[in-house]
Design a protein around this motif. Structure first.
Motif, PDB file in Angstrom:
ATOM      1  N   VAL A 113      57.428  46.568  57.376  1.00 41.91           N
ATOM      2  CA  VAL A 113      57.208  46.424  58.808  1.00 41.91           C
ATOM      3  C   VAL A 113      58.441  46.815  59.626  1.00 41.91           C
ATOM      4  O   VAL A 113      58.325  47.200  60.790  1.00 41.91           O
ATOM      5  CB  VAL A 113      56.766  44.986  59.132  1.00 41.91           C
ATOM      6  N   ASP A 114      59.637  46.765  59.021  1.00 42.49           N
ATOM      7  CA  ASP A 114      60.861  47.141  59.714  1.00 42.49           C
ATOM      8  C   ASP A 114      61.264  48.590  59.459  1.00 42.49           C
ATOM      9  O   ASP A 114      62.315  49.034  59.920  1.00 42.49           O
ATOM     10  CB  ASP A 114      62.012  46.219  59.292  1.00 42.49           C
ATOM     11  N   GLY A 115      60.449  49.324  58.686  1.00 40.52           N
ATOM     12  CA  GLY A 115      60.734  50.722  58.432  1.00 40.52           C
ATOM     13  C   GLY A 115      61.556  51.001  57.197  1.00 40.52           C
ATOM     14  O   GLY A 115      61.977  52.137  56.978  1.00 40.52           O
ATOM     15  N   ARG A 116      61.802  49.978  56.366  1.00 42.83           N
ATOM     16  CA  ARG A 116      62.517  50.204  55.109  1.00 42.83           C
ATOM     17  C   ARG A 116      61.574  50.816  54.083  1.00 42.83           C
ATOM     18  O   ARG A 116      60.374  50.532  54.068  1.00 42.83           O
ATOM     19  CB  ARG A 116      63.055  48.900  54.529  1.00 42.83           C
ATOM     20  N   THR A 117      62.142  51.602  53.189  1.00 42.34           N
ATOM     21  CA  THR A 117      61.366  52.130  52.080  1.00 42.34           C
ATOM     22  C   THR A 117      61.349  51.124  50.940  1.00 42.34           C
ATOM     23  O   THR A 117      62.389  50.613  50.530  1.00 42.34           O
ATOM     24  CB  THR A 117      61.956  53.459  51.587  1.00 42.34           C
ATOM     25  N   VAL A 118      60.151  50.846  50.440  1.00 42.49           N
ATOM     26  CA  VAL A 118      59.956  49.943  49.308  1.00 42.49           C
ATOM     27  C   VAL A 118      59.251  50.740  48.210  1.00 42.49           C
ATOM     28  O   VAL A 118      58.353  51.536  48.488  1.00 42.49           O
ATOM     29  CB  VAL A 118      59.110  48.715  49.698  1.00 42.49           C
ATOM     30  N   GLU A 119      59.669  50.525  46.974  1.00 42.47           N
ATOM     31  CA  GLU A 119      59.046  51.164  45.815  1.00 42.47           C
ATOM     32  C   GLU A 119      58.499  50.095  44.886  1.00 42.47           C
ATOM     33  O   GLU A 119      59.134  49.053  44.687  1.00 42.47           O
ATOM     34  CB  GLU A 119      60.077  52.015  45.074  1.00 42.47           C
ATOM     35  N   VAL A 120      57.337  50.348  44.311  1.00 46.58           N
ATOM     36  CA  VAL A 120      56.767  49.473  43.287  1.00 46.58           C
ATOM     37  C   VAL A 120      56.403  50.336  42.092  1.00 46.58           C
ATOM     38  O   VAL A 120      55.780  51.397  42.253  1.00 46.58           O
ATOM     39  CB  VAL A 120      55.533  48.719  43.807  1.00 46.58           C
ATOM     40  N   SER A 121      56.791  49.894  40.887  1.00 47.27           N
ATOM     41  CA  SER A 121      56.529  50.699  39.700  1.00 47.27           C
ATOM     42  C   SER A 121      56.217  49.814  38.506  1.00 47.27           C
ATOM     43  O   SER A 121      56.574  48.636  38.457  1.00 47.27           O
ATOM     44  CB  SER A 121      57.729  51.601  39.377  1.00 47.27           C
ATOM     45  N   ALA A 122      55.552  50.434  37.524  1.00 47.50           N
ATOM     46  CA  ALA A 122      55.231  49.793  36.248  1.00 47.50           C
ATOM     47  C   ALA A 122      55.489  50.795  35.136  1.00 47.50           C
ATOM     48  O   ALA A 122      55.729  51.975  35.390  1.00 47.50           O
ATOM     49  CB  ALA A 122      53.776  49.338  36.220  1.00 47.50           C
ATOM     50  N   ASP A 123      55.468  50.323  33.910  1.00 48.54           N
ATOM     51  CA  ASP A 123      55.645  51.168  32.721  1.00 48.54           C
ATOM     52  C   ASP A 123      56.979  51.920  32.703  1.00 48.54           C
ATOM     53  O   ASP A 123      57.071  53.020  32.148  1.00 48.54           O
ATOM     54  CB  ASP A 123      54.493  52.187  32.601  1.00 48.54           C
TER      55      ASP A 123
END
Length: 312
Positions: A113-123
């Motif tokens: 919501v503040d414009g930061r980049t977030v990454e989500v990963s698996a494996d």
């Protein structure tokens, strides 16, 4: 609140103008291990952590927080989260697919919501790691990240609604109101906290040490090396963890900590602690007082990278 699909904090990625000094600091006195480098990008691991890396440094003209990365249990959970975020109106940077960084994996990126980049990963492949020995004063793993937001409750609500974070505790005072929310995605008291600040920025990144002796030895090493200590050593009440905060060569706040509290999530009820009481900020009474100078350093410089995706 969304069902929780995140499992843990993986890494924090920083863009730094003075790349060589930053690399020397993190891979030297701070105690991380450089595991890969490519065209002005370095990947730094913690020897006790199975994560491929816990900090990524990127050479850039302007300082910024490139991204914060979290783990998910399975590729199916990654797909579920991407679908959920897209349906919920969250701006996706990429669709789920192969992650082209050390360890590979399957993941995607989006803006908070503040414009930061977030990454989500698996494996992601598990890195060969080792037990940190007695008196070995290097980080075991990445502990948590704290983010500054000009709208504390909006940011808290976004992370609860979209990513399944839960509130552990809040810091408040009679004169300032609520100033920090401690948020969790496991029984660890917090893997993220949100601090009220004048602008969107990185507050601090925290690294866990083996124990109290290693925490003190590491803090002493950084002090002897001449880097600025801004607060500590001490022990917070919220989270019950130790703290010593330093500035890295480009003014980001980094912390050594240990013994962060693990909660019984079935019975835990969030507290609201009055941080104007000295025993709340430091149970031991050994740290220098929390004052305007300490707070100002933690505000950091405004992050102008909001809603601008960093290079892969």
């Amino acid at each position: 609140m969304s069902a929780r699909l995140l499992t843990h904090l993986r890494h924090v990625d920083l863009a730094v103008p003075d790349y060589d000094k930053q690399l020397e600091f993190y891979a030297g006195v701070w105690g991380l291990t450089q595991v890969a480098e490519d065209s002005g990008i370095s990947f730094l691991a913690a020897e006790g952590s199975p994560e491929q890396y816990v900090v990524r440094l990127r050479r850039a003209e302007e300082k910024r927080l490139d991204l914060v990365s979290y783990g998910a249990a399975t590729p199916a959970d990654v797909d579920t989260l991407a679908e959920r975020l897209g349906t919920g109106g969250v701006r996706l940077i990429s669709r789920p697919g192969t992650v082209d960084t050390p360890g590979g994996g399957y993941g995607f990126r989006f803006f908070d919501v503040d414009g930061r980049t977030v990454e989500v990963s698996a494996d992601v492949a598990v890195r060969r790691h080792r037990r940190i020995e007695e008196k070995e004063s290097i980080p075991v793993k990445l502990s948590h990240v704290v983010l500054n937001s000009p709208d504390l409750d909006r940011t808290r609500d976004w992370y609860e609604r979209h990513l399944g974070f839960r509130l552990s505790d809040t810091l408040s005072s009679p004169h300032m109101g609520e100033v920090m929310h401690f948020m969790r995605i496991s029984n660890q008291h917090h893997s993220m906290a949100i601090a009220r600040g004048p602008h969107t920025s990185l507050h601090h990144v925290s690294f866990e040490m083996r124990g109290l002796d290693e925490y003190m030895r590491g803090s002493g090493r950084v002090m002897r090396a001449g880097f600025q200590k801004i607060w500590g050593p001490g022990r917070h009440l919220a989270g019950d963890n130790t703290f010593t905060y330093f500035l890295d060569p480009h003014g980001n706040t980094v912390e050594y900590t240990t013994e962060l509290e693990c909660l019984d999530e079935d019975t835990w009820h969030p507290h609201v602690y009055d941080f104007s009481r000295p025993e709340v900020t430091d149970q031991w009474g050994t740290a220098n007082p929390m004052n305007e100078l300490v707070a100002k350093e933690s505000f950091n410089d405004p992050d102008r990278g909001c809603f601008v995706a960093p290079p892969v």
